[in-house]
Design an enzyme around this catalytic site. Sequence first.
Site, PDB file in Angstrom:
ATOM      1  N   TYR A 186      -2.097  65.726 -75.336  1.00  0.00           N
ATOM      2  CA  TYR A 186      -3.300  65.440 -75.745  1.00  0.00           C
ATOM      3  C   TYR A 186      -3.321  64.891 -77.093  1.00  0.00           C
ATOM      4  O   TYR A 186      -2.436  65.114 -77.904  1.00  0.00           O
ATOM      5  CB  TYR A 186      -4.106  66.700 -75.725  1.00  0.00           C
ATOM      6  CG  TYR A 186      -5.880  66.477 -76.116  1.00  0.00           C
ATOM      7  CD1 TYR A 186      -6.649  65.883 -75.153  1.00  0.00           C
ATOM      8  CD2 TYR A 186      -6.194  66.794 -77.427  1.00  0.00           C
ATOM      9  CE1 TYR A 186      -8.126  65.747 -75.484  1.00  0.00           C
ATOM     10  CE2 TYR A 186      -7.292  66.573 -77.778  1.00  0.00           C
ATOM     11  CZ  TYR A 186      -8.276  66.326 -76.911  1.00  0.00           C
ATOM     12  OH  TYR A 186      -9.613  66.000 -77.263  1.00  0.00           O
ATOM     13  N   GLY A 188      -4.463  65.126 -79.943  1.00  0.00           N
ATOM     14  CA  GLY A 188      -4.204  66.081 -81.208  1.00  0.00           C
ATOM     15  C   GLY A 188      -3.128  67.125 -81.055  1.00  0.00           C
ATOM     16  O   GLY A 188      -2.756  67.785 -82.201  1.00  0.00           O
ATOM     17  N   LYS A 189      -2.194  67.051 -80.084  1.00  0.00           N
ATOM     18  CA  LYS A 189      -0.773  67.909 -80.080  1.00  0.00           C
ATOM     19  C   LYS A 189       0.176  67.229 -81.344  1.00  0.00           C
ATOM     20  O   LYS A 189      -0.065  66.161 -81.847  1.00  0.00           O
ATOM     21  CB  LYS A 189      -0.228  67.639 -78.736  1.00  0.00           C
ATOM     22  CG  LYS A 189      -1.359  68.237 -77.605  1.00  0.00           C
ATOM     23  CD  LYS A 189      -1.868  69.635 -78.116  1.00  0.00           C
ATOM     24  CE  LYS A 189      -2.766  70.094 -76.601  1.00  0.00           C
ATOM     25  NZ  LYS A 189      -3.193  71.532 -77.041  1.00  0.00           N
ATOM     26  N   ASN A 190       1.147  67.945 -81.487  1.00  0.00           N
ATOM     27  CA  ASN A 190       2.419  67.710 -82.314  1.00  0.00           C
ATOM     28  C   ASN A 190       2.700  66.407 -81.836  1.00  0.00           C
ATOM     29  O   ASN A 190       3.166  65.347 -82.598  1.00  0.00           O
ATOM     30  CB  ASN A 190       3.377  68.670 -82.538  1.00  0.00           C
ATOM     31  CG  ASN A 190       2.941  69.935 -83.091  1.00  0.00           C
ATOM     32  OD1 ASN A 190       1.515  70.292 -83.248  1.00  0.00           O
ATOM     33  ND2 ASN A 190       3.667  70.637 -83.952  1.00  0.00           N
ATOM     34  N   LEU A 191       2.965  66.422 -80.312  1.00  0.00           N
ATOM     35  CA  LEU A 191       3.319  65.078 -79.723  1.00  0.00           C
ATOM     36  C   LEU A 191       2.288  64.545 -79.124  1.00  0.00           C
ATOM     37  O   LEU A 191       1.950  65.164 -77.768  1.00  0.00           O
ATOM     38  CB  LEU A 191       4.830  65.359 -79.046  1.00  0.00           C
ATOM     39  CG  LEU A 191       5.194  64.014 -78.459  1.00  0.00           C
ATOM     40  CD1 LEU A 191       5.686  62.956 -79.398  1.00  0.00           C
ATOM     41  CD2 LEU A 191       6.460  64.414 -77.541  1.00  0.00           C
TER      42      LEU A 191
END
Length: 374
Positions: A186, A188-191
């Site tokens: 998603y 907003g994730k770190n990746l």
Amino acid sequence: MTDASIPFLDVQGITQLVREDLDLRWKGVLTHGRFIGGPEVETFEARFAEYCESRHCVGVANGTDALELVLAALGIGPGDEVIVPANTFVATVEAVCAVGARPRFVDVEPDTLEIDTDAAAAAVGPRTAAVMAVHMFGQMADVDRLVPLAQRHGLAIVEDAAQAHGARFGGRRAGSVGVAAGFSFYPGKNLGALGDAGAVVSSDEALVARIRQLANHGRASSGRHLHELRGRNSRLDTLQAAVLAVKLRSLDADNDRRRWAMRRYRERLPAGCLPLAEHPRAEPVHHLAVVQVADRAAATAALDAAGIGWGLHYPVPCHRQPAFVEFADEPLPTTELAAQRILSLPMSPTLTVAQIGRVCQVLDQATGPDRRPP
């Protein structure tokens, strides 16, 4: 938002750091036109499996699908129970319910808000098939204790690593501990992708083959017109795979910046804002910067007035959600108390010293030293 505003997550800033590479990759995909199953998908799968120190990766449509496909491929379904920490995003529980199994909610540790292994051990019964090792907020669960527990009872450990890209515990990378791990990409994730995307990572070749088949309409490897299983459509788009391959190159550096930001928060936060603890064997990647405050309404009002973004992860625990209340066997006091106090502060690899200082200054004025959570 004004020029002085501080976003909760600087998605635009993160994307701009790799904009030129993204443009090149997108042009490549547009040129060859293989928008489903293009070569970028296989490339990303190989690189992400290696990054997670695992053998295989299957790109899927999103993180929820990833968890559901793992459970389905393991044969977990009606009549089975899966142990789940109540402090998690609802997707963890949705995946269990989607395969027809019953979620068995357990409480979490008060200092880290990760799954309480003793509570998990007490919840094991004759129908227990698996334990969801949810790595919350960017810190892995205590797998040193969860793995022996699962081995004693013959249970599968499924890692919900949606918030833990690159995290470690005892030197082991998220995605390399359980029978399989589900990741979300998603935005907003770190990746993060530029839309919905996910992956399953595992070193079990047979399990991966079954997951890949289930995710592609149950098609047989011998021909696209033969469907051996009742599958579904859950594939990682070529364009998103191209984006993820670009962003994967800078993931470790971005995670280091998040660690730096969290250290600065710990140094400057007032006593009224208590950051979650880090397990001594954990190497978190700080997907979220979570603190506990005694008066959350005062803290959020002050942040709003200052133009500072914030979030709540999660104010209504899963076992108190209307959709899952039927599975609430007992009160879970640690989870329920934390839900009243948790507050997520701005966290991005682009966060600056000045921005962190401003956040802490506003919180100091709002909470004060005499309002520390008991």
